[in-house]
Design an enzyme around this catalytic site. Structure first.
Site, PDB file in Angstrom:
ATOM      1  CG  ASP A  93       5.760  21.071 126.967  1.00 27.20           C
ATOM      2  OD1 ASP A  93       4.832  21.317 127.741  1.00 27.20           O
ATOM      3  OD2 ASP A  93       6.889  20.706 127.332  1.00 27.20           O
ATOM      4  CD  GLN A 145       7.085  16.379 133.483  1.00 23.05           C
ATOM      5  OE1 GLN A 145       6.167  16.363 132.659  1.00 23.05           O
ATOM      6  NE2 GLN A 145       7.064  17.142 134.544  1.00 23.05           N
ATOM      7  CE  LYS A 177       2.413  16.692 131.974  1.00 22.62           C
ATOM      8  NZ  LYS A 177       3.871  16.780 131.940  1.00 22.62           N
TER       9      LYS A 177
HETATM   10  N1  GUN Z   1       7.718  20.434 134.102  1.00 18.36           N
HETATM   11  C1  GUN Z   1       6.990  21.339 134.807  1.00 18.36           C
HETATM   12  N2  GUN Z   1       6.158  22.033 133.981  1.00 18.36           N
HETATM   13  C2  GUN Z   1       6.375  21.558 132.734  1.00 18.36           C
HETATM   14  C3  GUN Z   1       5.825  21.882 131.456  1.00 18.36           C
HETATM   15  O1  GUN Z   1       4.971  22.755 131.285  1.00 18.36           O
HETATM   16  N3  GUN Z   1       6.311  21.179 130.409  1.00 18.36           N
HETATM   17  C4  GUN Z   1       7.271  20.216 130.560  1.00 18.36           C
HETATM   18  N4  GUN Z   1       7.681  19.584 129.474  1.00 18.36           N
HETATM   19  N5  GUN Z   1       7.793  19.886 131.722  1.00 18.36           N
HETATM   20  C5  GUN Z   1       7.355  20.559 132.801  1.00 18.36           C
END
Ligand code: GUN
Length: 302
Positions: free
Chosen positions: A121, A98, A54
């Protein structure tokens, strides 16, 4: 015949290039550089890789990127105070915490602490509520990536029977709501299956588009798939692979080899939905920065 492989990697690169153009425009016209902050608690290896990707994607798109790694022992109050600081930081337009979080931290409380205007998100109940109400603003990134891969591959869900396997807040619930919206690119008839569904194969066999997000390796077998279906595999599961140096490999929810003999198109794992989620996070961060500059656009959606 073998199915067409829908490469998320290629499509994600396309989207990330489009986002980079938007970022440059925002910088040149408004002097604003979109900023993304990612908070990670603990050191789960899969999450670390994801967070690093990311970070790289944000920088490549020309954004400001801040990664905040916190120790697994960090208290909930400490995480909340980091989020509060980011909520007030004018350089940061998007915040992602996350998941999963360690057991001593309540995920819902943390998700609700993010300013909904920075919730790239799309998991805050406010943004989930807007989606259910038919006014999507920040749509969570995996569902948004699924919709984009379908549309950009020529599989418009309109009028199709979409069967979603899984009812999580991150994928199952938002993707079913997204694809049933009364709007172009959606308009599907959606059925949701989950762990308590009876005769699941009978239902999945009716799918024109089958989306699996259940998190069980090779759960979707060929007998569960209609000839000519489009199969979207959201699962990323580790299975033992002693022949590999790292001792494991990643497989999806779908028994890929058998199902790809039956489906018209299928997403691979890895290289399918995973890269699309990162691209859509960049898309949402640019959108958050645009709304910051033009607040009146917020109510209009895209
Ligand atoms: N962990 C796995 N997929 C995601 C997601 O789409 N958002 C977040 N915040 N954590 C994740």
């Amino acid at each position: 015949m073998s199915a067409r492989v829908l490469s998320g990697t290629e499509m994600a690169n396309e989207i990330r290039a489009e986002v980079a153009v938007g970022v440059a425009e925002m910088r040149d016209k408004h002097g604003i550089v979109p900023g993304l902050a990612v908070v990670m608690v603990g050191d789960d290896p899969a999450s670390k890789v994801y967070v690093r990707n990311k970070d790289r994607a944000a920088i490549e798109a020309g954004m400001v990127s801040e990664s905040i790694p916190l120790q697994a022992s960090t208290t909930q109050d400490e995480v909340l105070s980091v989020v509060r600081r980011l909520n007030c930081d004018a350089r940061i337009h998007g915040i992602l915490v996350q998941l999963p979080l360690p057991d001593h931290i309540d995920e819902d409380t943390v998700i609700e602490s993010v300013n909904p205007d920075k919730d790239v998100d799309g998991l805050h109940p406010f943004n989930m509520g807007l989606l259910v109400a038919g006014q999507p603003r920040f749509v969570s990134v995996t569902p948004a990536g699924i919709q984009q891969i379908l549309l950009r591959s020529g599989f418009d869900p309109e009028g199709k029977h979409v069967v979603v396997v899984g009812r999580s807040n991150i994928v199952g619930k938002p993707v079913s709501n997204l694809l049933m919206q009364r709007r172009p690119g959606s308009n599907a008839t959606v059925t949701v299956c989950h762990t308590r569904t009876r005769n699941m194969a009978e239902i999945t066999r009716q799918a024109d588009i089958l989306i699996s997000a259940i998190g069980r390796p090779r759960f979707i077998t060929a007998d569960m798939v209609k000839d000519g279906a489009v199969v979207i595999d959201v699962g990323i599961n580790q299975i033992d692979a002693p022949e590999r140096k790292r001792g494991y490999r990643l497989v999806g929810d779908v028994d890929y080899d058998a199902v790809s003999q039956k489906a018209e198109a299928i997403t691979p794992v890895p290289g399918g939905i995973g890269p699309m989620t990162i691209a859509m996070l960049m898309h949402n961060t640019l959108k958050a920065a645009r709304y910051f500059v033009h607040p009146h656009l917020r109510e209009l959606g895209d």
